[in-house]
Design a protein around this motif. Structure first.
Motif, PDB file in Angstrom:
ATOM      1  N   ASP A  11     -27.785  28.286   7.348  1.00 32.12           N
ATOM      2  CA  ASP A  11     -29.066  28.547   8.006  1.00 32.12           C
ATOM      3  C   ASP A  11     -30.127  27.503   7.684  1.00 32.12           C
ATOM      4  O   ASP A  11     -31.068  27.327   8.447  1.00 32.12           O
ATOM      5  N   SER A  12     -30.004  26.819   6.550  1.00 34.10           N
ATOM      6  CA  SER A  12     -31.040  25.869   6.154  1.00 34.10           C
ATOM      7  C   SER A  12     -30.682  24.399   6.386  1.00 34.10           C
ATOM      8  O   SER A  12     -31.521  23.525   6.199  1.00 34.10           O
ATOM      9  N   ARG A  52     -33.674  31.523   7.313  1.00 30.90           N
ATOM     10  CA  ARG A  52     -32.773  32.663   7.086  1.00 30.90           C
ATOM     11  C   ARG A  52     -32.131  33.087   8.402  1.00 30.90           C
ATOM     12  O   ARG A  52     -32.601  32.724   9.468  1.00 30.90           O
TER      13      ARG A  52
END
Length: 151
Positions: free
Chosen positions: A16-17, A45
């Motif tokens: 997600d990052s 997130r």
């Protein structure tokens, strides 16, 4: 020639990052946006906390904000930070409405106030890892992030 080794703890990107870290490596700050309701969020997130969507977009942020709070760190939580002590961490309200936490690059005796304008700077920690930092917005000069280990 001696190689500068970055001995501090570094983040471990998650699926997600990864876009966030990739943009920092390119000298840009991006924020995760819910593709369904448009809510911006930071830290990255998987799920929107407003509409619970898994759909995301990434939008470029201005990198400008204001100090929300700060703390001066006097004790290292990891051996790699000993030579940097003391240093200042700031919580910044970005113009886009999210908060980020970053190291402030300013002399330790700089007077700080809530609401002071700051901007994000980019700290090259490793060849493929850039970390966000902060610098005060000054009317007469432009402050850049120091090299790793410099004050």
């Amino acid at each position: 020639m001696t190689e500068n080794i970055y001995s501090k703890l570094v983040p471990e990107p998650t699926p997600d990052s990864i876009p966030y870290w990739k943009s920092l490596n390119e000298g840009k700050l991006t924020l995760q946006e819910c593709a369904r309701c448009g809510k911006l969020r930071h830290y990255p997130r998987p799920v929107c906390d407003v509409c619970y969507s898994f759909e995301t977009n990434w939008v470029k942020a201005s990198g400008r904000g204001a100090i929300h709070s700060w703390t001066i760190t006097h004790h290292p939580f990891h051996e790699g930070y000993k030579s940097d002590l003391p240093y200042t961490l700031v919580t910044v309200d970005l113009e886009e409405g999210v908060r980020v936490l970053a190291r402030l690059h300013a002399p330790l005796d700089t007077r700080l106030d809530i609401g002071m304008p700051v901007r994000i700077v980019f700290e090259k920690a490793r060849p493929c890892l850039t970390l966000p930092g902060c610098a005060l917005v000054e009317s007469t000069s432009d402050v850049s992030a120091p090299t790793p280990g410099a004050r």
